[in-house]
Design an enzyme around this catalytic site. Structure first.
Site, PDB file in Angstrom:
ATOM      1  N   HIS A   1      37.303  36.344 -27.815  1.00  0.00           N
ATOM      2  CA  HIS A   1      37.505  36.034 -26.396  1.00  0.00           C
ATOM      3  C   HIS A   1      36.426  35.107 -25.823  1.00  0.00           C
ATOM      4  O   HIS A   1      36.361  34.903 -24.614  1.00  0.00           O
ATOM      5  CB  HIS A   1      37.642  37.299 -25.536  1.00  0.00           C
ATOM      6  CG  HIS A   1      36.530  38.303 -25.680  1.00  0.00           C
ATOM      7  ND1 HIS A   1      36.762  39.620 -26.001  1.00  0.00           N
ATOM      8  CD2 HIS A   1      35.190  38.204 -25.534  1.00  0.00           C
ATOM      9  CE1 HIS A   1      35.619  40.287 -26.048  1.00  0.00           C
ATOM     10  NE2 HIS A   1      34.644  39.442 -25.753  1.00  0.00           N
TER      11      HIS A   1
ATOM     12  N   HIS B   1      40.115  39.863 -20.953  1.00  0.00           N
ATOM     13  CA  HIS B   1      39.406  40.344 -22.147  1.00  0.00           C
ATOM     14  C   HIS B   1      38.899  41.762 -21.958  1.00  0.00           C
ATOM     15  O   HIS B   1      38.244  42.315 -22.842  1.00  0.00           O
ATOM     16  CB  HIS B   1      38.255  39.406 -22.514  1.00  0.00           C
ATOM     17  CG  HIS B   1      36.985  39.599 -21.747  1.00  0.00           C
ATOM     18  ND1 HIS B   1      36.937  39.671 -20.373  1.00  0.00           N
ATOM     19  CD2 HIS B   1      35.685  39.723 -22.158  1.00  0.00           C
ATOM     20  CE1 HIS B   1      35.680  39.824 -19.987  1.00  0.00           C
ATOM     21  NE2 HIS B   1      34.905  39.873 -21.043  1.00  0.00           N
TER      22      HIS B   1
ATOM     23  N   HIS C   1      27.920  45.279 -25.492  1.00  0.00           N
ATOM     24  CA  HIS C   1      28.455  45.401 -26.845  1.00  0.00           C
ATOM     25  C   HIS C   1      28.390  46.853 -27.305  1.00  0.00           C
ATOM     26  O   HIS C   1      27.455  47.579 -26.969  1.00  0.00           O
ATOM     27  CB  HIS C   1      27.688  44.491 -27.800  1.00  0.00           C
ATOM     28  CG  HIS C   1      27.895  43.038 -27.499  1.00  0.00           C
ATOM     29  ND1 HIS C   1      26.999  42.057 -27.863  1.00  0.00           N
ATOM     30  CD2 HIS C   1      28.899  42.398 -26.843  1.00  0.00           C
ATOM     31  CE1 HIS C   1      27.451  40.882 -27.461  1.00  0.00           C
ATOM     32  NE2 HIS C   1      28.598  41.070 -26.834  1.00  0.00           N
TER      33      HIS C   1
END
Length: 463
Positions: free
Chosen positions: A335, A391, A224
């Site tokens: 996603h 994704h 992330h």
């Protein structure tokens, strides 16, 4: 206390000597164990007398269902015939990921499947796997990080702003982003999401409200990120008034934090209990959408997805305020989620675990790595891919392999060569860990059309 309540107490009330006793004890232990035994028995007696009245109740709904129409728990075997499927970029995908899809295609509830070119192995469905099922939702088909998503905000500011304000942008990222399990913002913000009825009506979710409030506007660990970069608009983007050109942009990748993880863990456990499967596919256990647990998971999943969006909105709000700049347009997509969609004219549950929705005309953002461009795309609505695309670039090497293969110096060299400043991150997120995004995009030209790109310049990740 409720924890001392036994099956004999329920039998004395008149409960049948069957699985409803186990259901009642399970719900009481999970949600009401700190309450007085007399209070619980009084409520349980009311459920027994009028189960229809409690069908959608947070605590007693599952028991009411068991009294009216018990859910049959039986071993489910895989069928011999695979459901129809398509694989995009087959030569770029490892065999384990393909095998995971093949197993999922043999579930008796599967209607159709697909594998995206960034796919690699995961738990249950592979990352990059798309699966349509008949009236069944697979918690691990959605994934642990429910609603994990991309959000790209473009400012009406020339790209050259980055070079002139590099130190300021680094400071803004350091001061106004939070990552991982422990970091939260000192100044909390409220959001309309916290007024949602699910935080009152679903006992598990109710207990997670405080954590969700504290983690709003934060990002997870792992892959992330929040990063400033250059968005190049090459073609007209629906809903975007900016003309073609290069602009300052902000891209974030994260999900529903502790809220989503707790929901995923709880309902995966329930699915495995209600839907026993052979050991090699036990992560593919599903919840029937006609059951109390199936409906409750669906509500909780959608809440987690909306919370993930709220987190991204909060991140972008904090950073735009810190810059004193207004966002011109935001492009975003989930996603890790499931949707009710038509497949060959029939409503199905379409799981996209690490796959971008790409129905005709749908905008999305597909990132590369911290040194590779991402792409602004619009879906072509390809039925063979179940209206999906990749994704991201997809991992080439696992996290553990990266730690043994690459050094911090090699990572720093790659960043310098690409003029990227990195704050945080470890070598398991090195740019070399990922597939070539341009190869991945070439392999899905029939799935999406490219409208623009995003090039990272200042990247912030967990420590």
């Amino acid at each position: 206390m409720g924890s001392k309540l036994s099956g004999k107490d329920l039998i004395k009330l008149g409960f049948p000597k069957n699985n409803t006793i186990n259901i009642a004890l399970g719900q009481i232990h999970r949600y009401r164990k700190k309450e007085k035994k007399s209070t619980i028995l009084k409520e349980a007696g009311q459920v027994l007398l009028n189960p229809e009245k409690y069908k959608n109740h947070g605590t007693w709904g599952k028991l009411a269902e068991g009294l009216i129409a018990p859910v049959e728990v039986r071993m489910h075997e895989l069928i011999n015939q695979r459901a129809p499927f398509s694989i995009f970029g087959e030569n770029e995908i490892d065999e384990q990921a393909k095998q995971q899809l093949y197993n999922a295609l043999k579930l008796p509830v599967t209607v159709q499947g697909a594998l995206m070119p960034d796919a690699h192995s995961g738990y249950g469905l592979p990352i990059g796997g798309v699966l349509a099922t008949d009236n069944a939702v697979i918690p691990y088909g959605v994934g642990v990080d429910i609603g994990c998503r991309m959000s790209l905000s473009v400012f009406d500011i020339p790209a050259g702003y980055i070079q002139g304000k590099k130190e300021r942008l680094q400071g803004v990222l350091k001061d106004h982003t939070k990552f991982g399990m422990k970091e939260t913002h000192d100044k909390k913000m409220d959001h309309e999401i916290f007024s949602r009825p699910e935080f009152v009506e679903i006992p598990l979710v109710k207990k997670l409200l405080d954590k969700a409030y504290k983690q709003l506007g934060t990002s997870g660990g792992g892959n992330h990120f929040v990063e400033f970069g250059i968005a190049e608009i090459k073609r007209e983007i629906p809903g975007c008034k900016l003309p073609p050109g290069e602009y300052l942009a902000l891209l974030s990748h994260s999900g529903s934090r502790g809220l989503g993880a707790s929901i995923a863990k709880h309902y995966t456990y329930l699915a495995t209990k209600q839907c026993p499967l052979p050991k090699n596919v036990q992560h593919l256990a599903w919840l029937d959408m006609d059951t109390h647990d199936g409906q409750e998971y669906w509500a909780a999943m959608n809440l987690a997805g909306d919370y993930a969006k709220a987190c991204h909105d909060n991140i972008h709000l904090r950073l735009s305020r810190a810059l004193g700049k207004r966002i011109a347009v935001t492009i975003e997509n989930h996603h890790n989620f499931a949707w009710k969609e038509k497949v060959n004219g029939k409503e199905c549950i379409v799981h996209r675990k690490g796959a971008t929705p790409a129905s005709e005309g749908q905008l999305g953002i597909i990132p590369g790595s911290m040194t590779a461009p991402g792409y602004i795309v619009i879906g072509r609505g390809n039925a063979d891919s179940l209206n999906s695309a990749s994704h991201g670039a997809g991992r080439l090497f696992s996290r553990s392999r990266c730690k043994s293969m690459f050094t911090r110096n090699e990572m720093k060299k790659a960043l310098k060569e690409n003029d990227v400043t990195l704050i945080g991150a470890s070598v398991d997120e090195a740019p070399m860990a990922y597939k070539d995004i341009n190869t991945v995009m070439r392999l899905q030209e029939e799935l999406v059309e490219v409208l623009g790109s995003f090039r990272p310049r200042i990247v912030r990740m967990d420590k």
